[in-house]
Design a protein around this motif. Structure first.
Motif, PDB file in Angstrom:
ATOM      1  N   UNK A 186     -26.476 -20.584  16.844  1.00 46.94           N
ATOM      2  CA  UNK A 186     -25.100 -20.631  17.313  1.00 46.94           C
ATOM      3  C   UNK A 186     -25.073 -21.415  18.614  1.00 46.94           C
ATOM      4  N   UNK A 187     -24.198 -22.395  18.665  1.00 44.53           N
ATOM      5  CA  UNK A 187     -24.088 -23.228  19.861  1.00 44.53           C
ATOM      6  C   UNK A 187     -22.620 -23.342  20.251  1.00 44.53           C
ATOM      7  N   UNK A 188     -22.277 -22.865  21.429  1.00 48.20           N
ATOM      8  CA  UNK A 188     -20.920 -22.947  21.951  1.00 48.20           C
ATOM      9  C   UNK A 188     -20.864 -24.187  22.830  1.00 48.20           C
ATOM     10  N   UNK A 189     -20.017 -25.139  22.476  1.00 45.86           N
ATOM     11  CA  UNK A 189     -19.983 -26.411  23.185  1.00 45.86           C
ATOM     12  C   UNK A 189     -19.137 -26.379  24.448  1.00 45.86           C
ATOM     13  N   UNK A 190     -18.162 -25.501  24.510  1.00 48.28           N
ATOM     14  CA  UNK A 190     -17.291 -25.444  25.675  1.00 48.28           C
ATOM     15  C   UNK A 190     -17.145 -24.000  26.131  1.00 48.28           C
ATOM     16  N   UNK A 227     -16.762 -24.971  31.060  1.00 47.14           N
ATOM     17  CA  UNK A 227     -17.447 -26.017  31.800  1.00 47.14           C
ATOM     18  C   UNK A 227     -18.915 -26.160  31.467  1.00 47.14           C
ATOM     19  N   UNK A 228     -19.447 -25.293  30.650  1.00 50.64           N
ATOM     20  CA  UNK A 228     -20.854 -25.377  30.266  1.00 50.64           C
ATOM     21  C   UNK A 228     -20.982 -25.178  28.770  1.00 50.64           C
ATOM     22  N   UNK A 229     -22.196 -25.053  28.313  1.00 53.01           N
ATOM     23  CA  UNK A 229     -22.418 -24.766  26.905  1.00 53.01           C
ATOM     24  C   UNK A 229     -23.489 -23.700  26.775  1.00 53.01           C
ATOM     25  N   UNK A 230     -23.543 -23.075  25.606  1.00 52.07           N
ATOM     26  CA  UNK A 230     -24.498 -22.001  25.366  1.00 52.07           C
ATOM     27  C   UNK A 230     -25.155 -22.236  24.020  1.00 52.07           C
ATOM     28  N   UNK A 231     -26.456 -22.143  23.975  1.00 50.90           N
ATOM     29  CA  UNK A 231     -27.220 -22.293  22.743  1.00 50.90           C
ATOM     30  C   UNK A 231     -28.056 -21.031  22.578  1.00 50.90           C
ATOM     31  N   UNK A 232     -27.836 -20.280  21.493  1.00 46.29           N
ATOM     32  CA  UNK A 232     -28.547 -19.013  21.309  1.00 46.29           C
ATOM     33  C   UNK A 232     -30.019 -19.214  20.988  1.00 46.29           C
ATOM     34  N   UNK A 268     -29.356 -18.751  26.797  1.00 46.54           N
ATOM     35  CA  UNK A 268     -28.225 -18.614  25.885  1.00 46.54           C
ATOM     36  C   UNK A 268     -28.227 -17.275  25.169  1.00 46.54           C
ATOM     37  N   UNK A 269     -29.406 -16.818  24.789  1.00 49.34           N
ATOM     38  CA  UNK A 269     -29.521 -15.514  24.141  1.00 49.34           C
ATOM     39  C   UNK A 269     -29.119 -14.393  25.093  1.00 49.34           C
ATOM     40  N   UNK A 270     -29.515 -14.501  26.360  1.00 47.80           N
ATOM     41  CA  UNK A 270     -29.147 -13.498  27.358  1.00 47.80           C
ATOM     42  C   UNK A 270     -27.638 -13.492  27.592  1.00 47.80           C
ATOM     43  N   UNK A 271     -27.033 -14.670  27.718  1.00 50.92           N
ATOM     44  CA  UNK A 271     -25.584 -14.767  27.945  1.00 50.92           C
ATOM     45  C   UNK A 271     -24.833 -14.145  26.772  1.00 50.92           C
ATOM     46  N   UNK A 272     -25.254 -14.440  25.557  1.00 48.51           N
ATOM     47  CA  UNK A 272     -24.604 -13.873  24.381  1.00 48.51           C
ATOM     48  C   UNK A 272     -24.730 -12.349  24.370  1.00 48.51           C
ATOM     49  N   UNK A 273     -25.897 -11.835  24.711  1.00 49.35           N
ATOM     50  CA  UNK A 273     -26.109 -10.390  24.737  1.00 49.35           C
ATOM     51  C   UNK A 273     -25.207  -9.715  25.762  1.00 49.35           C
ATOM     52  N   UNK A 274     -25.086 -10.314  26.943  1.00 44.47           N
ATOM     53  CA  UNK A 274     -24.227  -9.751  27.986  1.00 44.47           C
ATOM     54  C   UNK A 274     -22.759  -9.813  27.550  1.00 44.47           C
TER      55      UNK A 274
END
Length: 47
Positions: free
Chosen positions: A15-19, A22-27, A32-38
């Protein structure tokens, strides 16, 4: 949400969030995995 991402990961997808404000997240990355968990924990708490 975490189960869904686990299913994607088991199938070789990610899973990759492009926006993300102002940033992006890649699980696929540890950060990215930590951000998704939080985010999932906060959503669960709100619910």
């Amino acid at each position: 949400m975490l189960t869904f991402v686990g299913t994607l990961r088991a199938r070789g997808a990610r899973l990759r969030v492009l926006d993300l404000r102002g940033g992006e997240m890649d699980t696929h990355t540890p950060t990215g995995s930590m951000v998704l968990t939080v985010m999932a924990a906060l959503a669960q708490m709100e619910w």
